[in-house]
Design a protein around this motif. Sequence first.
Motif, mmCIF file in Angstrom:
data_model
loop_
_atom_site.group_PDB
_atom_site.id
_atom_site.type_symbol
_atom_site.label_atom_id
_atom_site.label_comp_id
_atom_site.label_asym_id
_atom_site.label_seq_id
_atom_site.Cartn_x
_atom_site.Cartn_y
_atom_site.Cartn_z
ATOM 1 N N LEU A 1 6.946 10.609 3.503
ATOM 2 C CA LEU A 1 7.109 9.725 2.362
ATOM 3 C C LEU A 1 7.319 8.310 2.874
ATOM 4 N N TYR A 2 6.671 7.364 2.221
ATOM 5 C CA TYR A 2 6.811 5.966 2.623
ATOM 6 C C TYR A 2 6.511 5.067 1.428
ATOM 7 N N TYR A 3 6.965 3.814 1.523
ATOM 8 C CA TYR A 3 6.733 2.850 0.451
ATOM 9 C C TYR A 3 5.377 2.184 0.634
ATOM 10 N N ALA A 4 4.661 2.065 -0.465
ATOM 11 C CA ALA A 4 3.335 1.460 -0.441
ATOM 12 C C ALA A 4 3.419 -0.034 -0.167
ATOM 13 N N GLU A 5 2.363 -0.515 0.443
ATOM 14 C CA GLU A 5 2.171 -1.938 0.680
ATOM 15 C C GLU A 5 0.801 -2.304 0.106
ATOM 16 N N LYS A 6 0.503 -3.577 0.099
ATOM 17 C CA LYS A 6 -0.782 -4.038 -0.450
ATOM 18 C C LYS A 6 -1.971 -3.345 0.217
ATOM 19 N N LYS A 7 -1.858 -3.039 1.499
ATOM 20 C CA LYS A 7 -2.965 -2.391 2.212
ATOM 21 C C LYS A 7 -3.250 -0.982 1.675
ATOM 22 N N ASP A 8 -2.324 -0.419 0.889
ATOM 23 C CA ASP A 8 -2.484 0.942 0.359
ATOM 24 C C ASP A 8 -3.135 0.976 -1.022
ATOM 25 N N ILE A 9 -3.435 -0.177 -1.596
ATOM 26 C CA ILE A 9 -3.933 -0.221 -2.977
ATOM 27 C C ILE A 9 -5.173 0.638 -3.171
ATOM 28 N N SER A 10 -6.131 0.567 -2.275
ATOM 29 C CA SER A 10 -7.371 1.361 -2.433
ATOM 30 C C SER A 10 -7.093 2.860 -2.406
ATOM 31 N N SER A 11 -6.206 3.300 -1.526
ATOM 32 C CA SER A 11 -5.859 4.729 -1.454
ATOM 33 C C SER A 11 -5.136 5.180 -2.713
ATOM 34 N N ILE A 12 -4.245 4.338 -3.210
ATOM 35 C CA ILE A 12 -3.523 4.668 -4.451
ATOM 36 C C ILE A 12 -4.510 4.712 -5.611
ATOM 37 N N TYR A 13 -5.396 3.756 -5.662
ATOM 38 C CA TYR A 13 -6.430 3.721 -6.697
ATOM 39 C C TYR A 13 -7.222 5.034 -6.699
ATOM 40 N N ASP A 14 -7.699 5.452 -5.543
ATOM 41 C CA ASP A 14 -8.476 6.698 -5.443
ATOM 42 C C ASP A 14 -7.659 7.899 -5.909
ATOM 43 N N LEU A 15 -6.378 7.942 -5.537
ATOM 44 C CA LEU A 15 -5.504 9.046 -5.949
ATOM 45 C C LEU A 15 -5.350 9.076 -7.469
ATOM 46 N N LEU A 16 -5.150 7.906 -8.082
ATOM 47 C CA LEU A 16 -4.951 7.856 -9.532
ATOM 48 C C LEU A 16 -6.239 8.140 -10.300
ATOM 49 N N VAL A 17 -7.365 7.766 -9.743
ATOM 50 C CA VAL A 17 -8.652 8.123 -10.357
ATOM 51 C C VAL A 17 -8.813 9.641 -10.341
ATOM 52 N N GLU A 18 -8.459 10.264 -9.221
ATOM 53 C CA GLU A 18 -8.525 11.733 -9.139
ATOM 54 C C GLU A 18 -7.599 12.366 -10.179
ATOM 55 N N TYR A 19 -6.392 11.825 -10.308
ATOM 56 C CA TYR A 19 -5.423 12.318 -11.310
ATOM 57 C C TYR A 19 -6.013 12.242 -12.711
ATOM 58 N N LYS A 20 -6.560 11.089 -13.054
ATOM 59 C CA LYS A 20 -7.133 10.905 -14.392
ATOM 60 C C LYS A 20 -8.302 11.859 -14.612
ATOM 61 N N ASN A 21 -9.125 12.044 -13.584
ATOM 62 C CA ASN A 21 -10.336 12.855 -13.734
ATOM 63 C C ASN A 21 -10.118 14.354 -13.570
ATOM 64 N N THR A 22 -8.919 14.775 -13.204
ATOM 65 C CA THR A 22 -8.631 16.211 -13.108
ATOM 66 C C THR A 22 -7.599 16.609 -14.169
ATOM 67 N N ASP A 23 -6.371 16.157 -14.013
ATOM 68 C CA ASP A 23 -5.294 16.583 -14.909
ATOM 69 C C ASP A 23 -5.358 15.956 -16.299
ATOM 70 N N LEU A 24 -5.946 14.785 -16.418
ATOM 71 C CA LEU A 24 -5.917 14.081 -17.699
ATOM 72 C C LEU A 24 -7.255 14.054 -18.417
ATOM 73 N N ILE A 25 -8.261 14.665 -17.848
ATOM 74 C CA ILE A 25 -9.623 14.574 -18.367
ATOM 75 C C ILE A 25 -9.749 15.062 -19.812
ATOM 76 N N ASP A 26 -9.004 16.095 -20.171
ATOM 77 C CA ASP A 26 -9.087 16.637 -21.527
ATOM 78 C C ASP A 26 -8.201 15.892 -22.521
#
Length: 146
Positions: free
Chosen positions: A5-30
Amino acid sequence: MSTHLYYAEKKDISSIYDLLVEYKNTDLIDIYTDEIDSKKLRHFINTIIEKGKIILINDLDKDELIGCCMFNKSEYFFSRSQIMQIQLIYVKKDYRNFKLVKTLIDTVKKISDDLPIVLSITSGLGIDPVFQKLGFKNMGSNWRLI
């Protein structure tokens, strides 16, 4: 499985973005059929990094980002009393377990300066018992008129 576990920095924005897109497209799609506004999502992530914190969970064995918790200080609408508002908590389905979620919440507690921690669940995943077991008190429900 070994996690870090670690705190995000600006360099992590793209990875966080990809993770949240996956979340929206799997768990929240319906639940949410809206298209993702990339610019808005990136702005949201950046705002939380600037004004709050994002805890990231990495699976060290696979070197894969598997979850996050995004939170920031806020105030009740009726007073100047501060609260810690968890905006989002997400762990990939294959990695979900009580211990991991508890670790995320405990990390939020450690830096919350004894402020009340509030969390709104709008995913429809039916995980209220998990948060009750973590000590959250059910203060009502989220309703959506479709």
